[in-house]
Design a protein around this motif. Structure first.
Motif, PDB file in Angstrom:
ATOM      1  N   PHE B   2       2.258   3.211  -4.314  1.00  0.00           N
ATOM      2  CA  PHE B   2       2.394   4.518  -3.558  1.00  0.00           C
ATOM      3  C   PHE B   2       3.566   5.114  -3.819  1.00  0.00           C
ATOM      4  O   PHE B   2       4.848   4.492  -4.208  1.00  0.00           O
ATOM      5  CB  PHE B   2       2.322   4.063  -2.158  1.00  0.00           C
ATOM      6  N   ASP B   4       6.450   8.691  -2.917  1.00  0.00           N
ATOM      7  CA  ASP B   4       6.770   8.740  -1.701  1.00  0.00           C
ATOM      8  C   ASP B   4       6.685  10.346  -1.430  1.00  0.00           C
ATOM      9  O   ASP B   4       7.467  10.833  -0.500  1.00  0.00           O
ATOM     10  CB  ASP B   4       8.521   8.716  -1.811  1.00  0.00           C
ATOM     11  N   PRO B   7       2.136  11.317   2.619  1.00  0.00           N
ATOM     12  CA  PRO B   7       1.983  10.174   3.434  1.00  0.00           C
ATOM     13  C   PRO B   7       1.211   9.094   3.081  1.00  0.00           C
ATOM     14  O   PRO B   7      -0.156   9.472   2.205  1.00  0.00           O
ATOM     15  CB  PRO B   7       1.171  10.724   4.913  1.00  0.00           C
ATOM     16  N   ILE B   8       1.370   7.656   3.277  1.00  0.00           N
ATOM     17  CA  ILE B   8       0.560   6.627   2.446  1.00  0.00           C
ATOM     18  C   ILE B   8      -0.790   6.786   2.706  1.00  0.00           C
ATOM     19  O   ILE B   8      -1.673   6.389   2.105  1.00  0.00           O
ATOM     20  CB  ILE B   8       1.556   5.263   2.764  1.00  0.00           C
ATOM     21  N   TYR B   9      -1.004   7.193   4.135  1.00  0.00           N
ATOM     22  CA  TYR B   9      -2.391   6.731   4.689  1.00  0.00           C
ATOM     23  C   TYR B   9      -3.304   7.881   3.931  1.00  0.00           C
ATOM     24  O   TYR B   9      -4.543   7.702   3.629  1.00  0.00           O
ATOM     25  CB  TYR B   9      -2.601   7.242   6.117  1.00  0.00           C
ATOM     26  N   ASN B  35      -6.037  -5.557   7.758  1.00  0.00           N
ATOM     27  CA  ASN B  35      -5.193  -6.880   7.423  1.00  0.00           C
ATOM     28  C   ASN B  35      -5.424  -6.965   5.987  1.00  0.00           C
ATOM     29  O   ASN B  35      -4.041  -7.127   5.486  1.00  0.00           O
ATOM     30  CB  ASN B  35      -5.457  -7.718   8.254  1.00  0.00           C
ATOM     31  N   ALA B  38      -3.581  -4.404   3.910  1.00  0.00           N
ATOM     32  CA  ALA B  38      -2.163  -4.252   4.387  1.00  0.00           C
ATOM     33  C   ALA B  38      -1.586  -5.525   3.428  1.00  0.00           C
ATOM     34  O   ALA B  38      -0.428  -5.254   2.724  1.00  0.00           O
ATOM     35  CB  ALA B  38      -1.800  -4.344   5.608  1.00  0.00           C
ATOM     36  N   ALA B  39      -1.951  -6.578   3.486  1.00  0.00           N
ATOM     37  CA  ALA B  39      -1.183  -7.798   2.895  1.00  0.00           C
ATOM     38  C   ALA B  39      -1.311  -7.622   1.438  1.00  0.00           C
ATOM     39  O   ALA B  39      -0.374  -7.956   0.747  1.00  0.00           O
ATOM     40  CB  ALA B  39      -2.170  -9.053   3.103  1.00  0.00           C
ATOM     41  N   ARG B  42       0.861  -4.697   0.519  1.00  0.00           N
ATOM     42  CA  ARG B  42       2.249  -4.742   1.264  1.00  0.00           C
ATOM     43  C   ARG B  42       2.699  -3.684   1.975  1.00  0.00           C
ATOM     44  O   ARG B  42       3.841  -3.111   1.624  1.00  0.00           O
ATOM     45  CB  ARG B  42       3.255  -5.033   0.011  1.00  0.00           C
ATOM     46  N   ILE B  43       1.863  -3.165   2.812  1.00  0.00           N
ATOM     47  CA  ILE B  43       2.181  -2.094   3.602  1.00  0.00           C
ATOM     48  C   ILE B  43       1.691  -2.528   5.104  1.00  0.00           C
ATOM     49  O   ILE B  43       1.140  -3.442   5.361  1.00  0.00           O
ATOM     50  CB  ILE B  43       1.205  -0.857   3.236  1.00  0.00           C
ATOM     51  N   ASN B  44       2.443  -1.682   5.959  1.00  0.00           N
ATOM     52  CA  ASN B  44       2.286  -1.812   7.320  1.00  0.00           C
ATOM     53  C   ASN B  44       0.569  -1.677   7.829  1.00  0.00           C
ATOM     54  O   ASN B  44       0.108  -0.721   7.264  1.00  0.00           O
ATOM     55  CB  ASN B  44       2.923  -0.885   8.206  1.00  0.00           C
ATOM     56  N   PRO B  45       0.137  -2.637   8.357  1.00  0.00           N
ATOM     57  CA  PRO B  45      -1.208  -2.480   8.749  1.00  0.00           C
ATOM     58  C   PRO B  45      -1.640  -1.247   9.558  1.00  0.00           C
ATOM     59  O   PRO B  45      -2.974  -0.943   9.253  1.00  0.00           O
ATOM     60  CB  PRO B  45      -1.603  -3.768   9.666  1.00  0.00           C
ATOM     61  N   ALA B  46      -1.009  -0.601  10.458  1.00  0.00           N
ATOM     62  CA  ALA B  46      -1.027   0.467  11.255  1.00  0.00           C
ATOM     63  C   ALA B  46      -1.177   1.891  10.082  1.00  0.00           C
ATOM     64  O   ALA B  46      -2.079   2.567  10.236  1.00  0.00           O
ATOM     65  CB  ALA B  46       0.007   0.732  12.196  1.00  0.00           C
ATOM     66  N   THR B  47      -0.549   1.959   9.029  1.00  0.00           N
ATOM     67  CA  THR B  47      -0.588   2.877   8.149  1.00  0.00           C
ATOM     68  C   THR B  47      -2.078   2.692   7.275  1.00  0.00           C
ATOM     69  O   THR B  47      -2.755   3.538   7.214  1.00  0.00           O
ATOM     70  CB  THR B  47       0.311   2.695   7.057  1.00  0.00           C
ATOM     71  N   LYS B  50      -4.824   3.778   9.549  1.00  0.00           N
ATOM     72  CA  LYS B  50      -4.825   5.128   9.687  1.00  0.00           C
ATOM     73  C   LYS B  50      -5.620   5.855   8.487  1.00  0.00           C
ATOM     74  O   LYS B  50      -6.312   6.947   8.858  1.00  0.00           O
ATOM     75  CB  LYS B  50      -3.452   5.818   9.618  1.00  0.00           C
TER      76      LYS B  50
END
Lengths: 292, 116
Positions: B2, B4, B7-9, B35, B38-39, B42-47, B50
């Motif tokens: 990803f 910068d 937004p990643i979502y 999940n 995300a795994a 390697r990103i936050n699961p909330a992202t 979204k």
């Protein structure tokens, strides 16, 4: 666990380390706490973890006052630079102690992490390298599985491989056992993707608390003829600027909508993004009078 | 993986749309869980969640309660229509602007395309 911070001030003598901070942190998320050295990160974390009594204000964890509250303390794990161990302690006895104190401790997971970081638990704390010492802190912090886990710069001295292992383990374990995790760091770029929200501190105050994703795309650089750039920047928050001959480049805070960019480009301006790292540098390097 | 700049979502949503368009994801095929996603990245699961929520809202994905998320049956056709609509404004117009700046005429472009 959720955290409510009301008007928190932490003072050392005449030095104000945390300056009337208010913050609401919902439970179950990974937070990144960013700030320069001396910005008050460790003092804020120490107050959240009840390692330090607030000079003023209050920290509520799940609605209960945190300071000297054993119900909160059992469910909170704060890993700081010293690891709160003495040099002569053997790692094995530190692990045994953690297992006795923490109802949530996961011994097989601790053994697995020792393996991942190649740490021999028979050693004494004094025999660890700086990076191994940090890695042992990560073992203590993650295997504790406490509903509130705070890791203060737990990567110091780790090489790139160890840091990658740390981030991987942190995320994998969080996915399986969601909990509130606060991680303070200087190395924003390599770890930002793990944070759901970011908190930025500057001189004892919280200057940003937002979704990490919202910070991507916040801020823009504008480059072009001096007059055109100056006209475009009028009325906006300028974070930084450079001039070379008749060319001016400015870094602006906030969001610029696509229509404005299109009009700007037609007027000979070029636009570029700024990363989270750059945004952080710009926001925390402002002169005192500009930030207050 | 990803960048910068946005937004990643949104980048996640764009990546999945591209997979649907290319056929890497079939219609009515199940997509990764947030999940797993995300795994893997390697990103936050909330992202990740979204990004998936955005696709559900746009009708590219649909949810089956308790099972997961799937590619909508008409997703590919709708995405194609959308992208085709934007193609001339988003892809061709900037190319023509650049060609004009550096003195390449439309006939030269047409000749080049004829050779493809």
């Amino acid at each position: 666990m959720s955290i409510e911070i009301r008007d928190l001030t932490v003072r050392y003598g005449r030095t104000v380390a945390v300056d009337s901070v208010g913050l609401d942190l919902a439970g179950g998320k990974i937070y990144g706490l960013l700030g320069r050295n001396g910005s008050g990160k460790t003092s804020l974390l120490s107050a959240i973890a009840s390692y330090r009594k607030p000079s003023a204000g209050v920290v509520l964890i799940d609605g209960e006052e945190a300071y000297e509250n054993p119900r909160v303390a059992r469910r909170t794990c704060f890993i700081r630079d010293t690891l709160d161990l003495s040099d002569s302690d053997r790692l094995r006895s530190a692990l045994d102690l953690a297992a006795r104190l923490r109802p949530t401790w996961d011994q097989p997971y601790a053994e697995k992490l020792l393996d991942v970081f190649q740490i021999d638990p028979g050693k004494r704390v004094s025999a660890l390298s700086r990076g191994q010492r940090s890695a042992f802190g990560v073992v203590l912090g993650l295997a504790a599985r406490t509903p509130l886990t705070i890791l203060d710069e737990s990567y110091l001295g780790m090489d790139a491989v160890a840091r990658t292992l740390f981030y991987r383990e942190l995320l994998a374990d969080y996915l399986e056992h969601p909990r509130t995790i606060i991680l303070s760091t200087h190395l924003i770029e390599e770890v930002a993707d793990l944070f759901e929200r970011v908190i930025i501190m500057d001189r004892g105050r919280v200057i940003v608390h937002d979704e990490t994703d919202a910070l991507r795309g916040r801020g823009v650089t504008v480059t072009g003829p001096y007059e055109a750039v100056t006209a475009f920047a009028a009325g906006r928050v300028i974070l930084g600027e450079q001039t070379l001959g008749g060319v001016r480049a400015v870094t602006l805070d906030g969001h610029v909508d696509p229509g404005e960019i299109e009009r700007g480009e037609a007027a000979g301006l070029s636009f570029g993004p700024i990363g989270i790292q750059d945004l952080f540098v710009h926001l925390t390097s402002q002169p005192l009078e500009a930030s207050r | 993986m990803f960048h910068d700049r946005s937004p990643i979502y949104l980048q996640i949503a764009e990546g999945i749309k591209n997979d649907v368009l290319s056929g890497a994801l079939e219609e009515d095929e199940q997509v990764m869980s947030t999940n797993q996603y995300a795994a893997f990245y390697r990103i936050n699961p909330a992202t990740a969640a979204k990004g998936f929520a955005q696709l559900v809202e746009e009708g590219v994905l649909y949810k089956k309660r308790g099972i997961g998320m799937f590619v909508s049956p008409d997703a590919r056709e709708r995405l194609r229509a959308e992208r085709r609509e934007r193609f001339f404004a988003d892809v061709v117009a900037p190319m023509l602007d650049e060609a004009k700046r550096i003195g390449i005429g439309v006939d030269e472009i047409v000749k080049h395309l004829g050779e493809k």
